[in-house]
Motif scaffolding. Structure first.
Motif, short mmCIF file in Angstrom:
data_model
loop_
_atom_site.label_atom_id
_atom_site.label_comp_id
_atom_site.label_asym_id
_atom_site.label_seq_id
_atom_site.Cartn_x
_atom_site.Cartn_y
_atom_site.Cartn_z
N TRP A 1 -8.42 -0.45 15.51
CA TRP A 1 -8.75 -0.48 14.08
C TRP A 1 -10.12 0.13 13.81
CZ3 TRP A 1 -4.77 -0.64 11.34
CH2 TRP A 1 -3.64 -1.36 11.75
N THR B 1 -9.09 1.04 6.82
CA THR B 1 -7.92 0.60 7.59
C THR B 1 -6.70 0.42 6.69
OG1 THR B 1 -8.63 -1.71 7.35
CG2 THR B 1 -9.30 -0.55 9.37
N GLU C 1 -0.81 -1.46 16.46
CA GLU C 1 -1.86 -1.50 17.48
C GLU C 1 -1.26 -1.47 18.88
OE1 GLU C 1 -5.98 -3.99 18.35
OE2 GLU C 1 -4.38 -4.91 17.16
#
Length: 583
Positions: free
Chosen positions: A117, A127, A192
């Motif tokens: 991030w 983000t 992620e």
């Protein structure tokens, strides 16, 4: 009990994530929804489950079992489980299994929580996911950004991951398969986690997963073509007979799209189960099966008659893949049943193809004008390479009693023998007997984690010779699938050389030979607490004792070299080993 529920529901946050990324419309393509949003308490009443009769099929292995094997380093057992267990396409096991499989190939230190991030914020300034289209990096093939039923949001997430990866890995210059693999990962994990998986695959040193340059992309499809000429000979002969002007290159350039753009998603997911563990060789095997299946279909199906396919066999192959007549399990079984397709054989074909393409690029660019970044038009290395050679020369204590200019010319010669990609890296002296003493233990401490290394020996008779060693010396400790230490390791990029009084390079014999030359031609490097060996088979090209004082040299089958010094037995005056910063 009539059957057994295979698919368990994920936690609510995973379900919410999947509903964002996966287009609900895609569910009609599968036998059940990919993900089901529900709590575990009402599985039986709300989920669409696969059932089977007890005793007909073995129970599928759990992630916990596979995780234990991974932790124990039992890669062979993991490989067999992945090949044999046909988990349903909506099985939640992949949300844990795929990240674990990818993580074992990680070479960089563990990324801190939040690293991804932070990178997103660095690249995009926020983000938050933008509603505006994101420009993709130049290495992406715009014609093959396959979304696999991701929603618009899911595709935006894939765009963002690929951009961040390109920012973090500037060495990626051409990688058309990276985007499709990103899309596949997002079906089973978070943004992620998908990024971390890709970073591990891209950074892998031991196995190839994703090509990152145009050169390696071309080497790969040409490798597939060479392997196919041996393993699908009848099929290729048939295609060339019905299409006399057919150039196989035109067909094989798109080999990866037979799989990634052609096969149904459920086949693709099962292939990925094995791919994330074993690497690109899984794709090679699947491609060979596709060719043979297509060839058989051409004999019985009018849709693929000679008249219908002769003008475009490439597109006919992809069309065939979309309706492939075998299940994912049968496809993989056929792929892994191909004999004579060892990793060593594939690596040899790959390396030969790579070296051939590099040498052709040099010839096509006007001889000494190229050696990509290594040589300039006046037949000398580029300024950067000269700086690197000069740095090596400053630390070089292996100097014969000749003029300094001659020594410099010898280094230029040696530099021209190195793999092109290595010539732009700065050499660094890792070990020298004059400074670090004559001990194999010290040698390993200072050298074993570096790859590649350049070893130079000066004897008490002033002969100078050595070897370019393609693999880490640490690999002497690596155990095979049976838990045994491998006697020899290394790759065909290893070579021997002599600088004084003779000047010669002795590459691996497999580069010039298409035949399987046997085990004795692949004995590149060996080492233990008592000795170091380079080259084997009816003799050892270089052997040194544990005190790095005495050695011997003979002809060997691996490099087809003469003894590197006339006396064969030699006493070492100086041993130096160089690494390359950033390689």
């Amino acid at each position: 009990m009539v059957g057994k529920i295979i698919a368990l529901r994920e936690l609510d946050n995973f379900s919410r994530r999947s509903s964002i990324y996966v287009d609900p419309e895609c569910e009609k393509f599968f036998e059940m929804p990919l993900f089901i949003a529900a709590s575990s308490n009402d599985i039986a009443t709300k989920c669409h489950c696969w059932q089977f009769s007890p005793g007909k099929e073995p129970a599928l292995r759990s992630f916990t079992e596979i995780q234990q094997l991974l932790q124990q380093g039992k890669k062979r057992e993991v490989k067999n489980i992945l090949r044999e267990n046909s988990w349903p396409i909506n099985s939640p096991i992949r949300s844990q299994l795929w990240p674990a499989l990818c993580a074992q190939h990680q070479t960089k230190p563990n990324m801190l929580d939040g690293f991804y991030w932070e990178m997103v914020h660095q690249v995009f300034g926020t983000t938050e996911l933008s509603e505006k289209p994101i420009m993709l990096p130049a290495f992406v093939d715009a014609g093959h950004c396959l979304p696999y039923h991701l929603t618009r949001t899911g595709r935006a997430v894939a765009d963002r991951i690929v951009n961040v990866l390109g920012y973090d890995c500037p060495d990626i210059t051409y990688s058309p398969v990276l985007y499709p693999i990103t899309s596949i990962l997002l079906h089973f994990m978070s943004e992620e986690e998908a990024y971390h998986c890709l970073a591990s695959l891209v950074g892998s040193k031991e196995k190839v997963f994703i090509n990152q340059t145009k050169l390696l992309h071309e080497v790969t499809w040409k490798t597939v073509m060479q392997i196919a000429k041996k393993h699908t000979k009848n099929a290729l002969t048939y295609f060339q007979r019905i299409c006399p002007g057919l150039k196989l290159e035109r067909v094989f350039m798109d080999w990866c799209w037979w799989i990634l753009a052609g096969l149904p998603f459920q086949h693709l997911v099962r292939i990925m189960d094995c791919f994330f563990h074993e690497g690109i060789k899984v794709m090679y095997r699947v491609a060979l099966v596709i060719i043979n299946l297509f060839y058989k279909e051409c004999q019985v199906n009018n849709e693929y008659s000679p008249d219908n396919i002769k003008n475009d066999i490439g597109n006919s192959l992809i069309k065939f893949c979309k309706k492939i007549p075998v299940s994912p399990a049968k496809l993989l079984h056929a792929a892994f049943s191909i004999r004579g397709l060892s990793s060593t054989y594939i690596s040899r074909i790959f390396l030969k193809t790579e070296m051939l393409l590099k040498s052709r690029s040099v010839l096509n660019s006007g001889g000494s004008k190229q050696l990509v970044k290594s040589r300039s038009s006046d037949n000398l290395p580029t300024s950067q390479s000269q700086v690197n050679i000069q740095m090596m020369s400053h630390t070089l204590t292996i100097r014969e009693k000749v003029y300094t200019e001659t020594c410099r010319n010898l280094l230029f010669t040696l530099w021209s023998w190195l793999p092109v990609r290595i010539t732009m890296y700065q050499p660094v002296l890792l070990y020298t007997t004059e400074e670090h003493g004559c001990s194999l233990t010290t040698f390993y401490v200072r050298v074993e984690q570096h790859e590649p290394t350049l070893m130079m020996i000066k004897t008490c008779n002033n002969e100078v010779f050595g070897a370019y060693c393609s693999s880490r010396w640490f690999e002497r400790n690596v155990k095979d699938d049976k838990g045994q230490r491998q006697a020899y390791f290394g790759t065909g990029e290893t070579f021997l050389f002599s600088l004084y009084p003779e000047r010669a390079k002795y590459p691996w014999v497999g580069i010039e030979n298409d035949k399987d030359l046997g085990h004795s031609s692949e004995l590149f490097m060996a080492a233990d607490a008592k000795m170091i060996t380079i080259g084997g088979g009816e003799g050892q090209a270089i052997w040194m004792d544990e005190n790095i004082r005495f050695g011997k040299t003979d002809s060997c089958k691996t490099f087809n070299n003469p003894p590197l010094c006339p006396s064969r037995d030699f006493e070492i005056r100086v041993l130096e080993v160089y690494g390359f910063v950033g390689a």
